[in-house]
Design an enzyme around this catalytic site. Sequence first.
Site, PDB file in Angstrom:
ATOM      1  N   GLU A  50       0.867  -1.167   0.000  1.00 13.46           N
ATOM      2  CA  GLU A  50       0.000   0.000   0.000  1.00 13.46           C
ATOM      3  C   GLU A  50       0.912   1.228   0.000  1.00 13.46           C
ATOM      4  O   GLU A  50       1.809   1.322   0.838  1.00 13.46           O
ATOM      5  CB  GLU A  50      -0.877  -0.022   1.261  1.00 13.46           C
ATOM      6  CG  GLU A  50      -1.894   1.082   1.257  1.00 13.46           C
ATOM      7  CD  GLU A  50      -2.822   1.035   2.472  1.00 13.46           C
ATOM      8  OE1 GLU A  50      -2.713   0.105   3.291  1.00 13.46           O
ATOM      9  OE2 GLU A  50      -3.645   1.957   2.578  1.00 13.46           O
ATOM     10  N   ARG A 281       4.745 -13.587   9.058  1.00  8.38           N
ATOM     11  CA  ARG A 281       5.429 -12.315   8.871  1.00  8.38           C
ATOM     12  C   ARG A 281       6.725 -12.306   9.662  1.00  8.38           C
ATOM     13  O   ARG A 281       6.906 -13.057  10.614  1.00  8.38           O
ATOM     14  CB  ARG A 281       4.545 -11.157   9.302  1.00  8.38           C
ATOM     15  CG  ARG A 281       4.212 -11.132  10.785  1.00  8.38           C
ATOM     16  CD  ARG A 281       3.531  -9.830  11.191  1.00  8.38           C
ATOM     17  NE  ARG A 281       2.528  -9.374  10.271  1.00  8.38           N
ATOM     18  CZ  ARG A 281       2.561  -8.177   9.639  1.00  8.38           C
ATOM     19  NH1 ARG A 281       3.535  -7.335   9.843  1.00  8.38           N
ATOM     20  NH2 ARG A 281       1.612  -7.826   8.837  1.00  8.38           N
ATOM     21  N   LYS A 291       3.856  -0.020  10.657  1.00  4.91           N
ATOM     22  CA  LYS A 291       3.905   1.315  10.043  1.00  4.91           C
ATOM     23  C   LYS A 291       3.546   2.403  11.046  1.00  4.91           C
ATOM     24  O   LYS A 291       4.148   3.463  11.062  1.00  4.91           O
ATOM     25  CB  LYS A 291       2.924   1.366   8.878  1.00  4.91           C
ATOM     26  CG  LYS A 291       3.585   1.231   7.518  1.00  4.91           C
ATOM     27  CD  LYS A 291       2.538   1.242   6.427  1.00  4.91           C
ATOM     28  CE  LYS A 291       2.953   0.308   5.299  1.00  4.91           C
ATOM     29  NZ  LYS A 291       1.814  -0.088   4.473  1.00  4.91           N
TER      30      LYS A 291
HETATM   31  P1  ATP Z   1       2.456  -2.912   8.303  1.00  2.00           P
HETATM   32  O1  ATP Z   1       1.746  -4.147   8.770  1.00  2.00           O
HETATM   33  O2  ATP Z   1       3.855  -2.768   8.763  1.00  2.00           O
HETATM   34  O3  ATP Z   1       1.659  -1.689   8.504  1.00  2.00           O
HETATM   35  P2  ATP Z   1       1.432  -3.548   5.778  1.00  2.00           P
HETATM   36  O4  ATP Z   1       1.281  -5.003   5.802  1.00  2.00           O
HETATM   37  O5  ATP Z   1       0.216  -2.759   6.051  1.00  2.00           O
HETATM   38  O6  ATP Z   1       2.598  -3.114   6.754  1.00  2.00           O
HETATM   39  P3  ATP Z   1       1.627  -3.398   2.974  1.00  2.00           P
HETATM   40  O7  ATP Z   1       2.173  -2.307   2.175  1.00  2.00           O
HETATM   41  O8  ATP Z   1       0.192  -3.645   2.874  1.00  2.00           O
HETATM   42  O9  ATP Z   1       2.061  -3.062   4.444  1.00  2.00           O
HETATM   43  O10 ATP Z   1       2.389  -4.758   2.755  1.00  2.00           O
HETATM   44  C1  ATP Z   1       2.789  -5.228   1.500  1.00  2.00           C
HETATM   45  C2  ATP Z   1       3.160  -6.676   1.585  1.00  2.00           C
HETATM   46  O11 ATP Z   1       4.205  -6.864   2.520  1.00  2.00           O
HETATM   47  C3  ATP Z   1       1.999  -7.514   2.050  1.00  2.00           C
HETATM   48  O12 ATP Z   1       1.882  -8.623   1.192  1.00  2.00           O
HETATM   49  C4  ATP Z   1       2.355  -7.932   3.428  1.00  2.00           C
HETATM   50  O13 ATP Z   1       1.863  -9.191   3.719  1.00  2.00           O
HETATM   51  C5  ATP Z   1       3.879  -7.911   3.393  1.00  2.00           C
HETATM   52  N1  ATP Z   1       4.425  -7.647   4.730  1.00  2.00           N
HETATM   53  C6  ATP Z   1       4.165  -6.593   5.518  1.00  2.00           C
HETATM   54  N2  ATP Z   1       4.799  -6.707   6.701  1.00  2.00           N
HETATM   55  C7  ATP Z   1       5.494  -7.875   6.654  1.00  2.00           C
HETATM   56  C8  ATP Z   1       6.338  -8.576   7.585  1.00  2.00           C
HETATM   57  N3  ATP Z   1       6.624  -8.101   8.791  1.00  2.00           N
HETATM   58  N4  ATP Z   1       6.874  -9.748   7.175  1.00  2.00           N
HETATM   59  C9  ATP Z   1       6.613 -10.238   5.954  1.00  2.00           C
HETATM   60  N5  ATP Z   1       5.824  -9.643   5.047  1.00  2.00           N
HETATM   61  C10 ATP Z   1       5.258  -8.474   5.391  1.00  2.00           C
HETATM   62 MG    MG Z   2      -0.699  -4.671   7.451  1.00  2.00          MG
END
Ligand code: ATP
Ligand code: MG
Length: 617
Positions: A50, A281, A291
């Site tokens: 995102e 994750r 985030k």
């Molecule tokens: P956050 O949870 O830190 O706010 P997010 O998941 O909202 O991050 P996105 O931009 O939606 O951020 O994530 C993009 C991709 O990265 C998604 O497919 C998500 O599953 C993956 N991702 C996010 N955080 C992790 C993590 N800690 N380990 C592995 N993959 C991750």
């Molecule tokens: Mg998330």
Amino acid sequence: MHVAPSEQLSATPAGVASAPLASNFLRAIVAEDNRTSKYGGRVVTRFPPEPNGYLHFGHAKSIVLNFGLAAENGGTCHLRFDDTNPLNEATEFENAIAESVRWLGYDWGDHRYHASDYYAELYRLAEWFIAEGLAYVDSQSPEEMRARRGTLTQPGTDSPYRGRSASENLDLFRQMRAGAFPDGAHVLRFKIDMGSANMNLRDPTIYRIRHATHHRTGDTWCIYPLYDYAHGISDALERVTHSICTLEFADHRPLYDWILERLADGGQLSRPLPRQYEFARLNLTYLVLSKRKLIQLVDERHVDGWDDPRMPTLVGARRRGFTAAGFRLFAERIGVAKAGTWIDMAVLEDCMREDLNARAQRRIAVLDPITLVLDNYPSGQSEECIAPNHPQHPEWGERPLTLSSELFIERDDFAEHPPKGFFRLSPGAEVRLRYGYIVKCVGAEKDATGNVTVVHCTYDPDTRSGTPGAAARKVKGNIHWLSAAHAVPAEVRLYDRLFATPFPGFGGSAAERMSAPEGVPELSPRASLGDENDDIDDGERTFADDLNPNSKRVITAFVEPALQEAAAEEHFQFERHGYFVADSSDHVPPGKPVFNRSVTLRDSWTKDLGTRKGTPT
Ligand code: ATP
Ligand code: MG
């Protein structure tokens, strides 16, 4: 964008023979699908960030996984911006995300997409769902909707608007789109099952009204699809084969399948459909990766911006001197599992050391200088000693280090009263000046307060490194030095871990820390589903209380003259100290050298943590 030529695309550090790839459950699934030709041998994955922030270390795991799986199988990985929430998303973030993915070594070719590319199609399919009697406009207030949603143990109850006719729904939905209603007046929901044990199937919302300007589509739309609706359909439209996401989306898979199966049955999508798989994750000790917390670190100025070298962002890591190959090595080493894991920060640091050890030229820096005078070396005279650029790479050449009668050495390489086992300089002791001579300490000068200011030595002219017989005499200590008249001052930023405790916000005793993983919640699925996301706040201790007060120290050090010519982002090992990188923005060759410490040579943090398993979710 600049990618160093030595950053070749492999999980293996530069110059190390590549190891065979270890199997994991996703590799096994892809191999099986290829064997049965489920997708005709195609492998298409996607990384769907995102664009509402900068990528962090967790994203690196996902990027390496998705792009890596595709590359290993001759497939493609799409970069898809999941831009369904116009409120926080921006082109600035998109560009930074794309640059970080490229920096990690991956290329999406022509496959750069946006969920917003599909808004028209998503809207058309929503009307199709309405016409099929599978979606309805709900006009309850958010509070009423929540009250009827039920709980994990109690079924929900039907909305009073659930029985609206297809034509009434269509009319209302079109008015929603036309801007006839304010935010929140209505939503479009699937008609699935309010009694389902899976909350995600209790008539999930798929469109909401939001009078907001989108960074790509401007004011074309005032209704926006929700993630669960947009995501699976985007995957299907791009003919993704393996849609890999993190564990918290496992409960969404039935909805993902429900949407795509209906559309395929209705002739709106062709089979085979993509399939969603979930992996754990990345959770790293001594860091926070959500985030919301990263934003807080920046907003509250605990760090100097998103690319602060202490930030767990990829822009921060790059500025710190962490390498893309180090991240790929890390991702390969930690593997992919279906259960939540905590990885010790030391594992990541070790991967960086391993890669930097292989790629970084050696240089000398004296970080905390005191003067050493060679009493029997003619003052005004000098000579050149020869230092190799890399001990394992003679082909990388060598450079001269000027030796003279007055040198700088590290303050802690001299001890007036040496503890047992101290093999460096102390009165009467001998050490080798690395690449130079064996010297013997004959005394020291102190200032009025008793601090040592000058160490006096004599050197043995028959012991010059590289000359016949030099190795005949053995000494235990070996210290680095610079000629005082030739050394160059440089700003050096000594970075260390951002947090002082393994589970920031869950500090306390070692015992409490050891039990923390169970107390550390898994992040809930994204906020756009209506959950306010993220983490439990116990109202008292916050992660900011566990910041490491010594995570950044700025000093003026002395470095060898060759370092003045370093290019921005060039990596070095400062011998006996660690790996350093010329800062990407503040380092100005040759006048103003600035180096950031990436990682020390050895782990100075406790080793008792290791990799531990959290509770499977
Ligand atoms: P956050 O949870 O830190 O706010 P997010 O998941 O909202 O991050 P996105 O931009 O939606 O951020 O994530 C993009 C991709 O990265 C998604 O497919 C998500 O599953 C993956 N991702 C996010 N955080 C992790 C993590 N800690 N380990 C592995 N993959 C991750
Ligand atoms: Mg998330």
